[in-house]
Write a protein that holds these residues in place. Sequence first.
Motif, PDB file in Angstrom:
ATOM      1  N   PHE A 289       0.800  -1.224   0.000  1.00 44.44           N
ATOM      2  CA  PHE A 289       0.000   0.000   0.000  1.00 44.44           C
ATOM      3  C   PHE A 289       0.831   1.271   0.000  1.00 44.44           C
ATOM      4  O   PHE A 289       0.515   2.234  -0.707  1.00 44.44           O
ATOM      5  N   ASP A 290       1.900   1.305   0.778  1.00 43.64           N
ATOM      6  CA  ASP A 290       2.739   2.501   0.869  1.00 43.64           C
ATOM      7  C   ASP A 290       3.296   2.869  -0.510  1.00 43.64           C
ATOM      8  O   ASP A 290       3.210   4.028  -0.942  1.00 43.64           O
ATOM      9  N   ARG A 291       3.821   1.888  -1.206  1.00 42.77           N
ATOM     10  CA  ARG A 291       4.371   2.132  -2.546  1.00 42.77           C
ATOM     11  C   ARG A 291       3.263   2.529  -3.520  1.00 42.77           C
ATOM     12  O   ARG A 291       3.409   3.474  -4.308  1.00 42.77           O
ATOM     13  N   GLY A 292       2.146   1.803  -3.466  1.00 38.22           N
ATOM     14  CA  GLY A 292       1.059   2.080  -4.394  1.00 38.22           C
ATOM     15  C   GLY A 292       0.464   3.457  -4.202  1.00 38.22           C
ATOM     16  O   GLY A 292       0.138   4.148  -5.180  1.00 38.22           O
ATOM     17  N   LEU A 293       0.318   3.887  -2.949  1.00 37.52           N
ATOM     18  CA  LEU A 293      -0.262   5.195  -2.689  1.00 37.52           C
ATOM     19  C   LEU A 293       0.667   6.310  -3.151  1.00 37.52           C
ATOM     20  O   LEU A 293       0.227   7.318  -3.719  1.00 37.52           O
ATOM     21  N   ASN A 294       1.963   6.144  -2.948  1.00 37.93           N
ATOM     22  CA  ASN A 294       2.916   7.146  -3.426  1.00 37.93           C
ATOM     23  C   ASN A 294       2.861   7.277  -4.944  1.00 37.93           C
ATOM     24  O   ASN A 294       2.920   8.390  -5.491  1.00 37.93           O
ATOM     25  N   GLU A 295       2.739   6.153  -5.641  1.00 38.76           N
ATOM     26  CA  GLU A 295       2.633   6.196  -7.094  1.00 38.76           C
ATOM     27  C   GLU A 295       1.354   6.911  -7.534  1.00 38.76           C
ATOM     28  O   GLU A 295       1.352   7.662  -8.512  1.00 38.76           O
ATOM     29  N   SER A 296       0.272   6.677  -6.806  1.00 35.48           N
ATOM     30  CA  SER A 296      -0.997   7.324  -7.147  1.00 35.48           C
ATOM     31  C   SER A 296      -0.949   8.823  -6.890  1.00 35.48           C
ATOM     32  O   SER A 296      -1.515   9.606  -7.654  1.00 35.48           O
TER      33      SER A 296
END
Length: 241
Positions: A119-126
């Motif tokens: 989630f941490d990586r995915g949210l930063n990408e979003s």
Amino acid sequence: MAKQLESVAAMACMTVLLMLFNFAFTCSGLLMLCVGIWTKLQLTEYADVGIESSGAALLALSCLGALVALVGILACCCTTRQHPALLYLYGAFLAVIALLELGAGASVYTYRNTLIEGFDRGLNESLNAYGTDNTKSFHVDIMQKTLHCCGNRAYTDWLNMSPPRIVPSSCCSVEEGECDTTNTDDIYTQGCYNRVIYFIKSNIGLVAGSALGVAVFPMLGVFLACCLASYINKVNYEQIA
């Protein structure tokens, strides 16, 4: 004659108990199906932010719940027909279902760690794609409005981007027309990461617990189905004798 009547009475009692079990077994399948679908729908907005393979475990749990419910309904027909071979087959199938439910509960619990790590990586990408990718922008806005949060770890994530960005209106804690996103009194300052991780831990635990909890029911059904089949064979033997 007395022994035969005793066997018939015991068989009738076992039939009633197995029918009650079939009803409870069907309800447990519907419970798994509903919990799996509900959690999948609740996680959709957050999982689409960037986590890959977000619904495999929950989909498998929902399918297993549907299978359990279907088998429970068909088992009622099997019980009323009182065919020993079908009852033994039903008992064997219940044993397989118990193993599948245990596996489903364990896989969903393990899946929780995958969600948290990604989630941490995915949210930063979003956040980086906000404004250029309409789908990601929509899900980020929905998440921030629903969870009353802003950014990943904090609202300052928007300001620390390269180049810096204006805090979006979805972070507003007051009416948008009255909201000044540069004023921390008008926006949510807490990041979404901790809120979403709490949500995931709470709900994935519920899903895994429901799968593990209902896994004890099939073993009771195995016992009842085998006992009923045994009594039927006994009655048939006494009638022939």
